[in-house]
Design a protein around this motif. Structure first.
Motif, short mmCIF file in Angstrom:
data_model
loop_
_atom_site.label_atom_id
_atom_site.label_comp_id
_atom_site.label_asym_id
_atom_site.label_seq_id
_atom_site.Cartn_x
_atom_site.Cartn_y
_atom_site.Cartn_z
N LEU A 174 68.84 75.16 62.84
CA LEU A 174 68.48 75.33 64.25
C LEU A 174 68.09 73.97 64.84
O LEU A 174 67.61 73.09 64.12
CB LEU A 174 67.30 76.28 64.39
N ALA A 175 68.32 73.84 66.14
CA ALA A 175 67.88 72.66 66.89
C ALA A 175 68.36 71.36 66.26
O ALA A 175 67.64 70.37 66.20
CB ALA A 175 66.36 72.66 67.02
N GLY A 176 69.59 71.33 65.78
CA GLY A 176 70.15 70.13 65.16
C GLY A 176 70.01 70.07 63.67
O GLY A 176 70.50 69.14 63.02
N GLY A 177 69.33 71.06 63.07
CA GLY A 177 69.21 71.11 61.62
C GLY A 177 70.55 71.47 60.98
O GLY A 177 71.39 72.14 61.58
N GLY A 215 68.18 73.85 57.86
CA GLY A 215 67.16 72.93 58.34
C GLY A 215 66.84 73.15 59.81
O GLY A 215 67.57 73.84 60.53
N PHE A 216 65.74 72.54 60.29
CA PHE A 216 65.31 72.67 61.68
C PHE A 216 65.08 71.28 62.24
O PHE A 216 64.31 70.49 61.71
CB PHE A 216 64.01 73.48 61.76
N GLY A 217 65.79 70.97 63.33
CA GLY A 217 65.61 69.69 64.01
C GLY A 217 66.51 68.60 63.46
O GLY A 217 67.11 68.72 62.39
N ASP A 218 66.59 67.51 64.20
CA ASP A 218 67.46 66.39 63.84
C ASP A 218 66.96 65.73 62.55
O ASP A 218 65.80 65.33 62.45
CB ASP A 218 67.43 65.36 64.98
N PRO A 219 67.83 65.60 61.53
CA PRO A 219 67.41 64.95 60.28
C PRO A 219 66.89 63.53 60.49
O PRO A 219 66.04 63.06 59.72
CB PRO A 219 68.68 64.96 59.43
N ALA A 220 67.38 62.84 61.53
CA ALA A 220 66.94 61.47 61.78
C ALA A 220 65.47 61.40 62.19
O ALA A 220 64.86 60.33 62.12
CB ALA A 220 67.82 60.84 62.86
N ASP A 221 64.90 62.55 62.60
CA ASP A 221 63.51 62.58 63.04
C ASP A 221 62.54 62.91 61.91
O ASP A 221 61.33 63.00 62.14
CB ASP A 221 63.33 63.61 64.16
N ARG A 222 63.05 63.08 60.69
CA ARG A 222 62.15 63.41 59.58
C ARG A 222 61.28 62.20 59.25
O ARG A 222 61.77 61.07 59.14
CB ARG A 222 62.95 63.84 58.35
N LEU A 243 58.03 61.93 54.29
CA LEU A 243 58.65 63.15 53.77
C LEU A 243 60.01 62.86 53.16
O LEU A 243 60.41 63.48 52.17
CB LEU A 243 58.77 64.19 54.89
N VAL A 244 60.73 61.90 53.74
CA VAL A 244 62.01 61.49 53.17
C VAL A 244 61.78 60.93 51.76
O VAL A 244 62.50 61.28 50.80
CB VAL A 244 62.70 60.42 54.05
N LEU A 245 60.76 60.09 51.63
CA LEU A 245 60.45 59.51 50.33
C LEU A 245 60.05 60.60 49.34
O LEU A 245 60.47 60.59 48.17
CB LEU A 245 59.33 58.48 50.47
N ALA A 246 59.25 61.57 49.81
CA ALA A 246 58.82 62.65 48.93
C ALA A 246 60.02 63.46 48.43
O ALA A 246 60.09 63.84 47.26
CB ALA A 246 57.82 63.55 49.64
N ASP A 247 60.98 63.70 49.33
CA ASP A 247 62.20 64.42 48.93
C ASP A 247 62.96 63.64 47.86
O ASP A 247 63.47 64.20 46.89
CB ASP A 247 63.11 64.65 50.14
N GLU A 248 63.04 62.33 48.06
CA GLU A 248 63.79 61.50 47.11
C GLU A 248 63.09 61.45 45.76
O GLU A 248 63.73 61.55 44.70
CB GLU A 248 63.98 60.10 47.68
N LEU A 249 61.76 61.33 45.77
CA LEU A 249 61.02 61.28 44.51
C LEU A 249 61.13 62.61 43.75
O LEU A 249 61.17 62.64 42.52
CB LEU A 249 59.56 60.94 44.77
N ALA A 250 61.16 63.71 44.51
CA ALA A 250 61.27 65.03 43.88
C ALA A 250 62.72 65.40 43.57
O ALA A 250 62.98 66.46 43.03
CB ALA A 250 60.66 66.09 44.79
N GLU A 251 63.65 64.50 43.94
CA GLU A 251 65.09 64.72 43.76
C GLU A 251 65.59 65.92 44.55
O GLU A 251 66.49 66.64 44.13
CB GLU A 251 65.43 64.88 42.27
N TYR A 252 64.94 66.14 45.72
CA TYR A 252 65.44 67.17 46.63
C TYR A 252 66.50 66.53 47.52
O TYR A 252 66.31 66.34 48.73
CB TYR A 252 64.30 67.71 47.51
N LEU A 253 67.61 66.14 46.91
CA LEU A 253 68.64 65.38 47.60
C LEU A 253 69.63 66.31 48.27
O LEU A 253 69.78 67.47 47.88
CB LEU A 253 69.37 64.47 46.61
N PRO A 254 70.37 65.83 49.29
CA PRO A 254 71.38 66.68 49.94
C PRO A 254 72.42 67.14 48.94
O PRO A 254 72.77 66.43 48.00
CB PRO A 254 71.99 65.75 51.00
N HIS A 255 72.90 68.35 49.16
CA HIS A 255 73.95 68.87 48.27
C HIS A 255 75.27 68.16 48.56
O HIS A 255 75.43 67.51 49.60
CB HIS A 255 74.09 70.38 48.43
N PRO A 256 76.23 68.25 47.67
CA PRO A 256 77.46 67.46 47.79
C PRO A 256 78.26 67.71 49.08
O PRO A 256 79.03 66.85 49.48
CB PRO A 256 78.28 67.89 46.56
#
Length: 547
Positions: free
Chosen positions: A475-478, A517-524, A528-541
């Motif tokens: 939603l909303a660009g997510g 997702g909700f909202g433009d990814p560029a606005d994250r 939180l981006v770093l936390a996702d990367e450290l937790a390996e919550y990476l985008p799917h292929p």
């Protein structure tokens, strides 16, 4: 019909009594959980318990189990009362039915209704519904009909004045494969009714009331007023959405939704949605109504307890002969594959007017279910349904919850219990890396579950799923979440609407979808981006890498 407005002279006293009656349904639910034979009830919470007034209007509903089921129990009881009027009931009567147009929308769910008497007067009804481990029939993922999906039970007495009705038990158990589990679960429902009836009578005695008439009028007025007040705060208008899901092979399902807000009422109209099909994904109107009301309830009035009054301000319409209002005898065993996605359509429609309350599509809307059945090496038949959860959609203010059911409330259950009740081995069960849709708020993660067949015989697998080609939308660009899939150890993909075999020694990895997702990814936020990367919550292929 709207609940009559009643002045509540003692709100605190009413809350105490209401909590007492709700506790009775919860205690009855706990009784069912502890006495049920199948893992579907004990581990996956696929049931509901309610207590209703003599007209069938629910007064209190169990706070665990399936909330969508509770929303249709008043209709169910009222339809049963058309066949058995209030004068026909006696102490110890239990009426059952699994008619999809009366009960919860498909044959595996068996509903039960019993009366509550006080001083020889009928004062209430207790009703339950629970998913049976087997209902007979021959599974198929191709064109089919209702008669092939199992035994159809019209409303009939299982017990009459406390005594089993001759032949009914024998007829039912002669048509199922797992007779001990089916009968054990029905007895668990009876036990739940016994507890709830006892507590209801104690309620009347402790509060020196002859019946529930005044109490029911007050709690129905409270819930009806709360919902109408919440609706009245929204701007009038008609809000629309359209979406597609996979549907039957080669026939994507189209859901067209119009949510009309006018004053203190909401009308949800699904005119324009796909016609009913010859595959088992049709959703009966009672199920469609339940899974339209529940998502509205949680965004408009989440804090008030539910009962019949909660639902009177909401009207749900669907053209007869459509996939969300099929005519008898349409096949319906996988009706959740259509019914669950209605929450997505409603939230997509309301996003412009309720951006801070609705969520993006959930990967578990609709839920993916897998039934395993076979014979172990000792010759004992077994069967279980894997209830596991996908990722919820994100909201404007929070990431989606990972591996969390919505809009149903069924649980995954204990892997140890599933292994103890079958020869299957669950090799791994872990978060699915990168499955949540990107956005300012990330969609919840799905999960990967690997199941191995250690026996010397093949095991039948029945997949009832969706979201292979139509992932959960943002939603909303997510961005959308990862689609669902299943892959054998050989690398061969298993369609999510199929019947196949898991060979001896073979394994299958079932990947549950991520939420949108909700909202433009560029606005994250960078943190939180770093936390996702450290937790390996990476985008799917299927999504682009994070910049």
């Amino acid at each position: 019909m709207a609940a009559t407005s009643v002045t509540v002279s003692d709100p605190i006293g009413l809350e105490i009594r209401w909590d007492r009656l709700a506790a009775a349904t919860d205690e009855a639910a706990s009784t069912m959980l502890r006495t049920a034979f199948s893992t579907i009830i004990r581990e996956s919470n696929d049931y509901t318990v309610v207590i209703a007034d003599p007209s069938g209007r629910t007064m209190a509903e169990s706070r665990a189990g399936i909330p969508g089921f509770a929303a249709l129990m008043s209709s169910l009881i009222s339809l049963v009362l058309k066949q058995f009027s209030t004068q026909d009931w006696a102490e110890g009567d239990y009426v059952i039915t699994n008619d999809p147009w009366i009960a919860t929308g498909h044959l595996p769910d068996i509903a039960m209704v019993s009366p509550v008497f006080h001083h020889d007067q009928l004062v209430a009804f207790v009703a339950t519904a629970a998913h049976s481990p087997d209902i007979g029939g021959t599974p198929t993922m191709g064109p089919t009909e209702l008669i092939s999906e199992g035994i159809l039970i019209p409303p009939l007495h299982l017990f009459r004045q406390g005594k089993p009705v001759a032949g009914v038990r024998d007829l039912l158990l002669a048509n199922v494969r797992l007779a001990d589990q089916v009968w054990g679960d029905l007895e668990a429902q009876v036990a739940a009714h016994t507890v709830c009836r006892r507590r209801a009578v104690e309620f009347l005695e402790d509060f020196a009331e002859l019946d529930f008439a005044q109490f029911a009028a007050e709690v129905h007025s409270v819930t009806d007023t709360a919902m109408r007040t919440a609706i009245g705060k929204l701007p009038d208008g008609v809000y629309r959405s359209e979406l597609e899901i996979d549907g039957p092979p080669g026939q994507p399902t189209r859901i067209v939704c119009a949510v009309q807000i006018g004053g203190e009422q909401v009308t949800v109209d699904f005119a324009g949605s796909s016609a009913q099909v010859s595959h088992a994904v049709n959703s009966t109107l009672n199920y469609t109504r339940a899974y339209s009301i529940y998502p509205l309830k949680v965004v408009l009035d989440p804090s008030t307890r539910t009962n019949w009054g909660s639902y009177q301000a909401i009207t749900v319409k669907a053209p007869e002969g459509s996939i969300v209002n099929p005519t008898f005898p349409a096949p319906v065993v996988a009706r959740h594959l259509t019914g669950h996605v209605l929450s997505c359509a409603i939230y997509q429609a309301l996003a412009p007017v309720l951006p801070g309350r609705v969520i993006a599509d959930s990967g578990g809307a609709p839920a993916l279910r897998v039934r395993f059945a076979g014979v172990d090496d000792s010759g004992r038949p077994f069967g279980l349904i894997l209830f596991a959860n996908a990722g919820m959609g994100a909201s404007r203010d929070a990431d989606g919850l990972s591996t969390t059911a919505f809009p149903t409330n069924s649980g995954s259950g204990s892997i140890e219990i599933l292994e103890a009740s079958s020869p299957l081995q669950f090799v791994r069960k872990e978060l699915r890396v990168g499955s949540g849709g990107r956005g300012r708020r990330r969609g919840g993660l799905g999960q990967d579950i690997e199941v191995r067949n250690p026996t010397s015989r093949p095991v039948q697998m029945i997949f009832l799923g969706d979201r292979e080609r139509h992932p959960a939308l943002g939603l909303a660009g997510g961005e959308p979440g990862a689609p669902a899939c299943a892959v054998l150890g050989t690398g061969e993909r298993v369609p999510l609407k199929s019947i196949s075999q898991l060979p001896p020694g073979g394994s299958v990895v079932i990947s549950f979808a991520g939420g949108g997702g909700f909202g433009d990814p560029a606005d994250r936020e960078p943190a939180l981006v770093l936390a996702d990367e450290l937790a390996e919550y990476l985008p799917h292929p299927l999504q682009e890498a994070h910049p």
